[in-house]
Design an enzyme around this catalytic site. Structure first.
Site, PDB file in Angstrom:
ATOM      1  N   CYS A 150     -40.779  -9.148  29.109  1.00  0.00           N
ATOM      2  CA  CYS A 150     -42.204  -9.298  29.412  1.00  0.00           C
ATOM      3  C   CYS A 150     -42.866 -10.335  28.511  1.00  0.00           C
ATOM      4  O   CYS A 150     -43.959 -10.796  28.785  1.00  0.00           O
ATOM      5  CB  CYS A 150     -42.931  -7.968  29.378  1.00  0.00           C
ATOM      6  SG  CYS A 150     -42.584  -6.969  27.958  1.00  0.00           S
ATOM      7  N   HIS A 152     -33.517 -21.758  17.754  1.00  0.00           N
ATOM      8  CA  HIS A 152     -34.462 -21.007  18.586  1.00  0.00           C
ATOM      9  C   HIS A 152     -33.849 -19.672  19.038  1.00  0.00           C
ATOM     10  O   HIS A 152     -34.442 -18.615  18.867  1.00  0.00           O
ATOM     11  CB  HIS A 152     -34.881 -21.842  19.793  1.00  0.00           C
ATOM     12  CG  HIS A 152     -35.773 -21.113  20.738  1.00  0.00           C
ATOM     13  ND1 HIS A 152     -37.100 -20.879  20.478  1.00  0.00           N
ATOM     14  CD2 HIS A 152     -35.518 -20.508  21.937  1.00  0.00           C
ATOM     15  CE1 HIS A 152     -37.628 -20.182  21.466  1.00  0.00           C
ATOM     16  NE2 HIS A 152     -36.689 -19.950  22.367  1.00  0.00           N
TER      17      HIS A 152
END
Lengths: 271, 434
Positions: B50, B99
């Site tokens: 989400c 990342h």
């Protein structure tokens, strides 16, 4: 002596209010505690002033606007200290003490000299009627403060602005509770003030009710708070709606107290 | 081979955008297959939570690959690229590795240190493995990311001091209700995040828990776990007024709670405040519900503000974690480049050997009579020449593996000899890894 006590009170309230306002933006616990103790000392001095004035004048010192405003201010601080202690929310002071300070400051604009008691007020009811009324007003004032805080906090929550101020303010339920608790004390006090006034009026003026502006506006105030309490118990007027009504009630009450005295001539126009 | 990352997260896109780009966990096969079918893209993993949607892929052509992934996101979700582009970030090489390691270690999370993200990436990787879109590089890459996350978790206090979104929700509830001990929590739908939040509320001490789910059995199971009460999903609105705090996380494609329903519900509970936390993506609760009197609606995004203040205290632990990530990036890259040299050498040798064989065959065919062992000797001779010729460049390449020049050499070799490096077979790489 009287003037000294009065200006001491005013000075202490001024400093305490300033600290409460600083506390609003700089949330240091020490500031909250300092303000709390200072306002408590101020309250004692203020009590001393009121008692001193009672001794000097020989009657309940709530007979003109100077005395009334001062007593109102005293009652607001008294009620505030009780609620601040009970709910442990210093920040309530940031919203209530400025009001008390303002009332006391305004009281200086009216003649402060002790005058011989108006013959119409020479009654045992004076003490009961006026102190009930102003204690009631004071609880409404604290309720007003809590309601303003409620609206601010509710605005923060709705708009998701969760800043430092949001962190400082207590929970919505606490504020709602304070506001409501105040009313549950204030409403019976106001009721009692109106009833005692009616009884007094019967002995003094020969009639229980004469639709004097003060009486009319007191009734309006009474109806607003009655509606609020009724609504809360039945359909659940709580939260924002209750806060708005409490604020509205407070302004109507202010008009009943000051507006009527200053603007509408009638039996209660003591200046 | 280069690792590239294209995606968006809570840092670059609001929930409205994120929910449009989200991939349903039940339909991962189609996008994953579509991704590896793209030219230049050899492996792909989709991470869709989400808070973020990211594609990890391997490619020869960095710029082209990134552009393709961006176009893929835009086309797959029917969003014009101009709308999507400003929210997208892309990384390649070391930055991509950093990342992903940071994401897995929960350093890039909305709530730094929250534990769910690792599980979510593992699940995403599971889909990629199941549908065979991830190959040797991403397998190794993600396993490395998992081990980095594990290291960060055990070696720093970032996770133990982690203030998750769930914790933020509890803090916010306290700002509405003050005391939670007489409040009831309701869970609509299930999901890791939802359950975690519910656990936090239970730990804080609430009066009761209600659970509802489209499949009632699931609700019963969860209710048992939380010592709560299961509610039929159809009867949701008969029970909603009894709940003070509602955690919603269903997979419903539309809003399940609308402002009109809530007007009735809030009246039924005499205007006592309600706190909704919408964890679902796409959202379960119409944002307009927030406008209903005494109802406070928060999405996962909104909870961010509550925890922002705690971030400072944890920045120290985060620094430690960042150091671990940097260390591991180095290790991973060493492996990644070793992977590069060997297939290049193999391809080079293959090319040379092909020429050698062709020329040898031609020569042998032109001779009518041959001494008995001539063929063998010629074979040995040509092989020896080839090996000698190749020995020098091969050893130089292997030596530079440690340094930073081998990318250059490999690139030069590939261009000079027009080498086609095919995806190495699994067995080869198995050896290489050792």
């Amino acid at each position: 002596m009287n003037a000294l006590l009065f200006y001491c009170t005013l000075g202490i309230y001024l400093v305490a209010t300033a600290i409460y306002l600083i506390y609003l933006v700089k949330p240091r616990d020490i500031l909250g505690r300092a303000a709390h103790w200072l306002i408590s000392i101020g309250f004692i001095v203020h009590c001393a002033f009121t008692v001193n004035r009672f001794m000097e004048s020989g009657h309940t010192p709530i007979t003109n606007l100077h005395e009334s405003l001062s007593f109102f201010s005293l009652a607001v601080i008294g009620v505030f200290i009780i609620f601040e202690r009970k709910y442990r929310v210093f920040i309530l002071g940031s919203f209530v003490t400025p009001l008390a300070l303002l009332l006391l400051a305004i009281s200086t604009t009216f003649p402060t000299a002790i005058m011989p008691l108006n013959p119409a007020l020479k009654s045992r009811w004076l003490a009961v009627h006026t102190s009930m009324a102003f204690l009631g007003y004071a609880t409404f004032a604290v309720s007003f403060g809590a309601s303003v805080m409620y609206l601010i906090q509710s605005h923060f929550l709705k708009s998701r602005k969760l800043g430092a101020m949001f962190q400082r303010l207590p929970s919505l339920d606490t504020l709602d509770e304070i506001s409501y608790r105040c009313l549950t004390f204030g409403f019976p006090l106001l009721t009692f003030a109106i009833i005692s006034g009616a009884i007094w009026a019967e002995t003094a003026w020969g009639t229980y009710w004469s639709w004097d502006p003060k009486e009319t506006w007191s009734l309006i105030t009474w109806f607003v708070y009655a509606a609020l309490l009724h609504g809360r118990l039945t359909t659940g007027w709580r939260g924002r709606k209750a806060a708005i009504l409490s604020i509205l009630g407070f302004f109507i009450m202010l008009f009943t107290f000051l507006g009527v005295n200053l603007l509408l001539p009638g039996l209660h126009s003591y200046k | 081979m280069n690792i590239i990352v294209v995606g968006l997260s809570h840092k670059t896109a609001a929930v409205e955008i994120r929910e449009k780009v989200a991939f349903a966990p039940t339909q991962m096969e189609k996008p994953l297959h579509a991704l590896v079918a793209l030219p230049d893209i050899t492996e792909a993993v989709i991470v869709s939570t989400c808070n973020r949607v990211e594609i990890y892929a391997t490619t020869r052509d960095i710029a082209g690959g990134i552009a393709r992934l961006k176009r893929f996101l835009s086309e797959y979700h029917n969003i014009p690229l101009e709308t999507l582009e400003p929210h997208l970030y892309s990384y390649h090489g070391e930055a991509a590795t950093r990342h992903v390691f940071r994401v897995a270690s929960s350093l890039d999370s909305m709530v730094v240190g929250e534990p769910q993200i690792l599980g979510q990436i593992k699940t995403s990787y599971g889909y990629a493995a199941e549908y065979k879109s991830s190959g040797i590089i991403l397998n190794r890459f993600l396993h490395k990311a998992f081990s980095v996350a594990k290291r960060v978790r055990t070696e720093t206090k970032i996770a133990s001091s982690a203030v998750s979104v769930a914790f933020a929700a509890v803090e916010l509830a306290k700002k509405i209700f003050g005391d939670l001990s007489d409040k009831t929590v309701m869970l609509i739908g299930a999901g890791e995040m939802c359950e975690l939040a519910a656990k936090h509320f239970i730990n804080t001490g609430v009066r009761g828990v209600m659970v509802t789910n489209r499949t009632f059995e699931r609700a019963v199971k969860l209710a048992e776990e939380f010592d709560g009460k299961a509610v039929n999903y159809e009867d949701l609105f008969d029970h909603l007024h009894k709940a003070d705090i509602i955690l919603s996380s269903t997979g419903a494609p539309h809003f399940i709670i609308k402002p009109k329903d809530m007007e009735d519900v809030i009246r039924r509970r005499k205007m006592r405040p309600m706190f909704f936390i919408d964890i679902a993506v796409p959202r379960d609760i119409d944002p307009k519900v927030n406008d209903v009197e005494n109802i406070y609606l928060y999405t996962v995004d909104d909870l961010n503000g509550v925890v922002a203040t705690n971030l400072e205290q944890r920045s120290k632990e985060a620094e430690k974690a960042e150091a671990i990530v940097e260390q591991e990036i180095g290790q991973f890259f060493k492996w990644l480049s070793s992977l590069e040299v060997t297939p290049t050498i193999v391809a080079l040798r293959g090319k040379f050997d092909e020429i050698r064989r062709a020329e040898l065959a031609k020569t042998l065919a032109s001779w009518k009579e041959l001494p008995p062992d001539a063929e063998k000797k010629l074979e040995a001779l040509t092989s020896a020449i080839m090996n000698k010729l190749l020995h020098q460049p091969t050893s130089v390449l292997k030596r530079t593996e440690e340094g930073n020049r081998n990318d250059l050499y490999i690139d030069a070799l590939r261009n000079l000899f027009e080498l086609e490096t095919t995806r190495p077979a699994e067995e080869d790489l198995g050896e290489l890894e050792e």
